[in-house]
Each structure stands twice: as C-alpha cells, then as structure tokens.
Write an enzyme that holds these catalytic residues in place. Structure first.
Site, PDB file in Angstrom:
ATOM      1  CG  HIS A 221     -11.453  78.982 -69.177  1.00 51.59           C
ATOM      2  ND1 HIS A 221     -11.845  79.449 -67.951  1.00 51.59           N
ATOM      3  CD2 HIS A 221     -10.367  78.201 -68.945  1.00 51.59           C
ATOM      4  CE1 HIS A 221     -11.048  78.962 -67.004  1.00 51.59           C
ATOM      5  NE2 HIS A 221     -10.138  78.209 -67.588  1.00 51.59           N
TER       6      HIS A 221
ATOM      7  NE  ARG B 144      -2.967  80.527 -67.901  1.00 49.68           N
ATOM      8  CZ  ARG B 144      -3.375  80.255 -66.673  1.00 49.68           C
ATOM      9  NH1 ARG B 144      -4.326  80.978 -66.133  1.00 49.68           N
ATOM     10  NH2 ARG B 144      -2.834  79.282 -65.975  1.00 49.68           N
TER      11      ARG B 144
ATOM     12  CB  SER C  58     -10.523  80.481 -62.388  1.00 43.77           C
ATOM     13  OG  SER C  58     -10.871  80.059 -63.673  1.00 43.77           O
TER      14      SER C  58
END
Ligand code: PNS
Length: 170
Positions: free
Chosen positions: A23, A96, A134
C-alpha cells in the site's frame, strides 16, 4: 465532453487493516501523479477488523507524514458518493496479480455505473510486493513467521503487541 479539473484529486480506498509496504509504495507513487491523494479507510466494513478505524488512521498518518498532499480520512457508505463529496475525479486501486483483476473490474464497473464522471485508475504493484496482503501478514505473524520488510516497522510493532502480546518498547 469532460474537461480536466484544475486540481486532480484521487481517492485511494481500502480496509488498510493494517497498511502494508505494498500500500505504502502505491501511495508514494500515486502522490507524484495527482495534485492531492486521499487515502480513505472504509468505516462500515462487514469484515471483522483487527485494528479500529482510529488505530488504522494513526498508522497511516505515521507513515505518510513525509509525502506531499496526502491526506488520511475515513468514510461510510458508497465510495463514489464520498469521492464526489470530496471533489475527487479519480479512484485509485492497486493490482498485484491477475487474481485481483476480476474483483477490481467488478467494482470499477459498478462505480462507473453509479457515477460515470469518476474514473478508476489502476497502478500495478511492484513485483517485490505482489504477494503481500494484510490478511497474509496477520496470518504469518500470528503463526510465528517473520514479516520484516512487509509492513512499516511501526506497524510491525503494533501487530506484535496486538497478536503476540509483546510489550511496548521502553
Ligand atoms: O481493501 P479492500 O477491502 O479491498 O477495499 C474495498 C473497498 C473499501 C474499496 C470497497 O469495499 C468499497 O469501496 N466499499 C465501499 C462501499 C461501496 O461503495 N460499495 C460498492 C463498490 S462497487
């Protein structure tokens, strides 16, 4: 025909539970592309978060402090309505891998249907960050793995305290 606004404001929305180096890299790169970047944490998330919105805001603020024209905020309700309220003409998202594409495509098309004047712009994650999420970072640290280099050091400290019960450094 649409005209280019005098100030191009972009919104980078997400859960950021917590912010990762993936991020952060995107924020850094996007901060040079737009006049203003608003990193916006979703408040009414259905997912059970590890950190409160206030904690996530603090973590983000700590790491974007040195970037020019980056603001950390949070929002409720529809993202496109919040973007319009903040005068943003761009929604920024990162991709990604191909596996992200389908979800991102669906969101971008729905957002376009709701407010065609707001464009979604995608930036590709750096190769070195393309596996970081995350969710995985939390799983790895919970199971005793090494997450150095995957999240900012301040975030690693908070994760260690929250998930492993480690004390705060004196
Ligand atoms: O980091 P995430 O969890 O992938 O971010 C998802 C987010 C916050 C971008 C998405 O859930 C969102 O925009 N939610 C706000 C509600 C909304 O506008 N829903 C319709 C999106 S098509």
């Amino acid at each position: 025909m649409r005209t280019k606004p005098a100030t191009v404001v972009a919104i980078y929305p997400g859960s950021f539970d917590p912010i990762t180096n993936g991020h952060l890299d995107l924020i850094q790169r996007a901060s040079t592309l737009f006049d203003k970047l608003i990193v916006a944490i979703l408040r009414n998330d259905e997912k059970q978060a590890l950190f409160s919105v206030e904690e996530r805001t603090e973590m983000l603020q700590e790491v974007v402090r040195d970037f020019a024209d980056v603001e950390v905020a949070s929002f409720n309700g529809l993202l496109v309505d919040y973007a319009a309220e903040r005068g943003a003409s761009v929604i920024l998202r990162g991709i990604r891998a191909v596996s992200d594409y389908e979800y991102e495509l669906q969101m971008a098309l729905m957002n376009r249907r709701l407010r065609p004047e707001i464009e979604t712009v995608f930036l590709l994650a750096r190769e070195a960050h393309s596996f970081i999420s995350s969710r995985l970072v939390k799983e790895v640290i919970r199971l005793g793995g090494n997450i150095a280099g995957l999240v900012p050091a301040s975030v690693e400290g908070r994760l260690r305290r929250r998930l492993l019960g480690e004390p705060r450094e004196p």
